[in-house]
Design a protein around this motif. Sequence first.
Motif, PDB file in Angstrom:
ATOM      1  N   ASN A 169      -4.653   6.314  -2.196  1.00 16.61           N
ATOM      2  CA  ASN A 169      -3.405   5.389  -2.120  1.00 16.61           C
ATOM      3  C   ASN A 169      -3.416   4.672  -3.285  1.00 16.61           C
ATOM      4  O   ASN A 169      -4.629   4.558  -3.876  1.00 16.61           O
ATOM      5  N   THR A 170      -2.340   3.700  -3.671  1.00 16.32           N
ATOM      6  CA  THR A 170      -2.822   2.498  -4.769  1.00 16.32           C
ATOM      7  C   THR A 170      -1.964   1.231  -3.954  1.00 16.32           C
ATOM      8  O   THR A 170      -1.004   1.199  -3.105  1.00 16.32           O
ATOM      9  N   THR A 171      -2.779   0.342  -4.148  1.00 15.02           N
ATOM     10  CA  THR A 171      -2.245  -1.131  -3.673  1.00 15.02           C
ATOM     11  C   THR A 171      -2.106  -2.025  -4.586  1.00 15.02           C
ATOM     12  O   THR A 171      -2.744  -1.842  -5.627  1.00 15.02           O
ATOM     13  N   PHE A 172      -0.596  -2.481  -4.624  1.00 17.52           N
ATOM     14  CA  PHE A 172       0.043  -3.351  -5.355  1.00 17.52           C
ATOM     15  C   PHE A 172      -0.438  -4.964  -4.845  1.00 17.52           C
ATOM     16  O   PHE A 172       0.097  -5.060  -3.884  1.00 17.52           O
ATOM     17  N   LEU A 173      -0.635  -5.542  -5.982  1.00 18.12           N
ATOM     18  CA  LEU A 173      -0.547  -7.042  -5.638  1.00 18.12           C
ATOM     19  C   LEU A 173       0.279  -7.664  -6.456  1.00 18.12           C
ATOM     20  O   LEU A 173       0.335  -7.561  -7.563  1.00 18.12           O
ATOM     21  N   ILE A 174       1.335  -8.394  -5.880  1.00 17.49           N
ATOM     22  CA  ILE A 174       2.569  -8.751  -6.653  1.00 17.49           C
ATOM     23  C   ILE A 174       2.748 -10.219  -6.498  1.00 17.49           C
ATOM     24  O   ILE A 174       3.204 -10.699  -5.186  1.00 17.49           O
ATOM     25  N   GLY A 175       2.604 -11.171  -7.154  1.00 12.92           N
ATOM     26  CA  GLY A 175       2.907 -12.563  -7.128  1.00 12.92           C
ATOM     27  C   GLY A 175       4.345 -13.035  -7.380  1.00 12.92           C
ATOM     28  O   GLY A 175       4.626 -12.396  -8.409  1.00 12.92           O
ATOM     29  N   VAL A 176       5.031 -13.547  -6.371  1.00 16.60           N
ATOM     30  CA  VAL A 176       6.549 -13.606  -6.586  1.00 16.60           C
ATOM     31  C   VAL A 176       6.930 -14.990  -6.016  1.00 16.60           C
ATOM     32  O   VAL A 176       6.411 -15.399  -5.098  1.00 16.60           O
ATOM     33  N   GLU A 177       7.915 -15.595  -6.532  1.00 18.67           N
ATOM     34  CA  GLU A 177       8.629 -16.684  -6.024  1.00 18.67           C
ATOM     35  C   GLU A 177       9.364 -16.111  -4.566  1.00 18.67           C
ATOM     36  O   GLU A 177       9.799 -15.391  -4.490  1.00 18.67           O
ATOM     37  N   ASP A 178       9.373 -17.404  -3.885  1.00 22.31           N
ATOM     38  CA  ASP A 178       9.882 -16.996  -2.404  1.00 22.31           C
ATOM     39  C   ASP A 178      11.371 -16.541  -2.367  1.00 22.31           C
ATOM     40  O   ASP A 178      11.713 -15.513  -1.716  1.00 22.31           O
ATOM     41  N   GLU A 179      12.189 -16.837  -3.350  1.00 23.39           N
ATOM     42  CA  GLU A 179      13.589 -16.317  -3.430  1.00 23.39           C
ATOM     43  C   GLU A 179      13.889 -15.002  -4.087  1.00 23.39           C
ATOM     44  O   GLU A 179      14.837 -14.204  -3.808  1.00 23.39           O
ATOM     45  N   LEU A 181       8.787  -1.846 -11.286  1.00 24.24           N
ATOM     46  CA  LEU A 181       8.555  -3.394 -11.032  1.00 24.24           C
ATOM     47  C   LEU A 181       8.523  -4.114 -12.670  1.00 24.24           C
ATOM     48  O   LEU A 181       9.184  -5.243 -12.683  1.00 24.24           O
ATOM     49  N   VAL A 182       8.061  -3.477 -13.690  1.00 20.66           N
ATOM     50  CA  VAL A 182       7.857  -3.968 -14.857  1.00 20.66           C
ATOM     51  C   VAL A 182       9.571  -3.976 -15.403  1.00 20.66           C
ATOM     52  O   VAL A 182       9.832  -5.099 -15.999  1.00 20.66           O
ATOM     53  N   GLN A 183      10.349  -3.134 -15.059  1.00 18.30           N
ATOM     54  CA  GLN A 183      11.671  -3.069 -15.580  1.00 18.30           C
ATOM     55  C   GLN A 183      12.525  -4.383 -14.804  1.00 18.30           C
ATOM     56  O   GLN A 183      13.527  -4.857 -15.430  1.00 18.30           O
ATOM     57  N   GLU A 184      12.246  -4.622 -13.675  1.00 22.84           N
ATOM     58  CA  GLU A 184      12.599  -5.818 -13.086  1.00 22.84           C
ATOM     59  C   GLU A 184      12.138  -7.182 -13.335  1.00 22.84           C
ATOM     60  O   GLU A 184      12.519  -8.172 -12.852  1.00 22.84           O
ATOM     61  N   GLY A 185      11.020  -7.298 -14.103  1.00 23.99           N
ATOM     62  CA  GLY A 185      10.410  -8.195 -14.463  1.00 23.99           C
ATOM     63  C   GLY A 185       9.380  -8.995 -13.678  1.00 23.99           C
ATOM     64  O   GLY A 185       9.135 -10.132 -13.604  1.00 23.99           O
ATOM     65  N   PHE A 186       8.751  -8.095 -12.857  1.00 17.57           N
ATOM     66  CA  PHE A 186       7.705  -8.281 -11.817  1.00 17.57           C
ATOM     67  C   PHE A 186       6.323  -7.914 -12.385  1.00 17.57           C
ATOM     68  O   PHE A 186       6.110  -6.813 -13.202  1.00 17.57           O
ATOM     69  N   ARG A 187       5.362  -8.899 -12.299  1.00 17.87           N
ATOM     70  CA  ARG A 187       4.050  -8.429 -12.692  1.00 17.87           C
ATOM     71  C   ARG A 187       3.131  -8.048 -11.665  1.00 17.87           C
ATOM     72  O   ARG A 187       3.311  -8.660 -10.441  1.00 17.87           O
ATOM     73  N   ALA A 188       2.414  -7.165 -11.618  1.00 16.35           N
ATOM     74  CA  ALA A 188       1.669  -6.599 -10.465  1.00 16.35           C
ATOM     75  C   ALA A 188       0.280  -6.321 -11.132  1.00 16.35           C
ATOM     76  O   ALA A 188      -0.058  -5.913 -12.119  1.00 16.35           O
ATOM     77  N   THR A 189      -0.412  -6.259 -10.174  1.00 11.70           N
ATOM     78  CA  THR A 189      -1.901  -5.706 -10.327  1.00 11.70           C
ATOM     79  C   THR A 189      -2.152  -4.503  -9.230  1.00 11.70           C
ATOM     80  O   THR A 189      -1.876  -4.467  -8.307  1.00 11.70           O
ATOM     81  N   LYS A 190      -2.517  -3.260  -9.996  1.00 12.69           N
ATOM     82  CA  LYS A 190      -2.820  -2.108  -9.233  1.00 12.69           C
ATOM     83  C   LYS A 190      -4.361  -1.788  -8.748  1.00 12.69           C
ATOM     84  O   LYS A 190      -5.037  -1.862  -9.639  1.00 12.69           O
ATOM     85  N   LEU A 191      -4.624  -1.405  -7.711  1.00  9.21           N
ATOM     86  CA  LEU A 191      -5.778  -1.348  -7.046  1.00  9.21           C
ATOM     87  C   LEU A 191      -5.972   0.170  -6.605  1.00  9.21           C
ATOM     88  O   LEU A 191      -4.955   0.624  -5.807  1.00  9.21           O
ATOM     89  N   ALA A 192      -7.046   0.767  -6.852  1.00  5.74           N
ATOM     90  CA  ALA A 192      -7.058   2.326  -6.057  1.00  5.74           C
ATOM     91  C   ALA A 192      -7.759   1.957  -4.668  1.00  5.74           C
ATOM     92  O   ALA A 192      -8.500   1.095  -4.388  1.00  5.74           O
ATOM     93  N   SER A 193      -7.085   2.598  -3.793  1.00  5.93           N
ATOM     94  CA  SER A 193      -7.568   2.529  -2.391  1.00  5.93           C
ATOM     95  C   SER A 193      -7.439   3.949  -1.683  1.00  5.93           C
ATOM     96  O   SER A 193      -6.884   4.765  -2.181  1.00  5.93           O
ATOM     97  N   THR A 194      -7.977   3.945  -0.386  1.00  6.30           N
ATOM     98  CA  THR A 194      -7.995   5.302   0.424  1.00  6.30           C
ATOM     99  C   THR A 194      -7.631   5.042   1.687  1.00  6.30           C
ATOM    100  O   THR A 194      -8.019   3.875   2.246  1.00  6.30           O
ATOM    101  N   VAL A 222       0.766  -1.038   0.111  1.00  7.24           N
ATOM    102  CA  VAL A 222       0.023  -0.147  -0.070  1.00  7.24           C
ATOM    103  C   VAL A 222       0.914   1.250  -0.104  1.00  7.24           C
ATOM    104  O   VAL A 222       1.763   1.317   0.767  1.00  7.24           O
ATOM    105  N   ILE A 223       0.776   2.075  -0.853  1.00  2.32           N
ATOM    106  CA  ILE A 223       1.585   3.151  -1.310  1.00  2.32           C
ATOM    107  C   ILE A 223       0.758   4.241  -1.503  1.00  2.32           C
ATOM    108  O   ILE A 223      -0.211   4.400  -1.919  1.00  2.32           O
ATOM    109  N   GLN A 224       1.429   5.480  -1.330  1.00  2.00           N
ATOM    110  CA  GLN A 224       0.785   6.520  -1.800  1.00  2.00           C
ATOM    111  C   GLN A 224       0.643   7.049  -3.290  1.00  2.00           C
ATOM    112  O   GLN A 224       1.789   6.523  -3.927  1.00  2.00           O
ATOM    113  N   ASP A 225      -0.459   7.600  -3.778  1.00  2.00           N
ATOM    114  CA  ASP A 225      -0.633   7.757  -5.071  1.00  2.00           C
ATOM    115  C   ASP A 225       0.438   8.402  -5.913  1.00  2.00           C
ATOM    116  O   ASP A 225       0.928   7.992  -7.042  1.00  2.00           O
ATOM    117  N   LYS A 226       1.425   9.274  -5.193  1.00  2.00           N
ATOM    118  CA  LYS A 226       2.411  10.036  -5.768  1.00  2.00           C
ATOM    119  C   LYS A 226       3.571   9.240  -6.174  1.00  2.00           C
ATOM    120  O   LYS A 226       4.111   9.351  -7.178  1.00  2.00           O
TER     121      LYS A 226
END
Length: 109
Positions: free
Chosen positions: A41-51, A20-33, A7-11
């Motif tokens: 705010n913006t909430t990112f959902l990022i699926g990633v391997e443990d390592e 995230l895209v440059q580093e090869g991570f896929r993410a879903t952005k959700l608007a939040s307050t 959960v991060i600030q919109d700015k």
Amino acid sequence: MKLVIAVIQDKDSNRLSIALVQEGFRATKLASTGGFLRAGNTTFLIGVEDERVHEVFQVINNSCKVRDQLVTPVTPMGGSTDSYIPFPVEVQVGGATVFVVPVERFEHF
């Protein structure tokens, strides 16, 4: 597999999304307050391997900065507002609140 919820600030949203895209991570952005400042705010959902969780943390840390901001407190609910004079207060905003949860199963269609 882990699900990183950031959960991060919109700015900081566009900067983090690009990083995230440059580093090869896929993410879903959700608007939040946010509840405290009632600001966007913006909430990112990022699926990633443990390592690779630490890599995601580095990208978030480099993209989301803490900053000072003047805010005017919300008028108190109930009670007398006759004597209430809202003065701006300086608070720290930004940065990121990050949760990591295990993922039992992941499917991509």
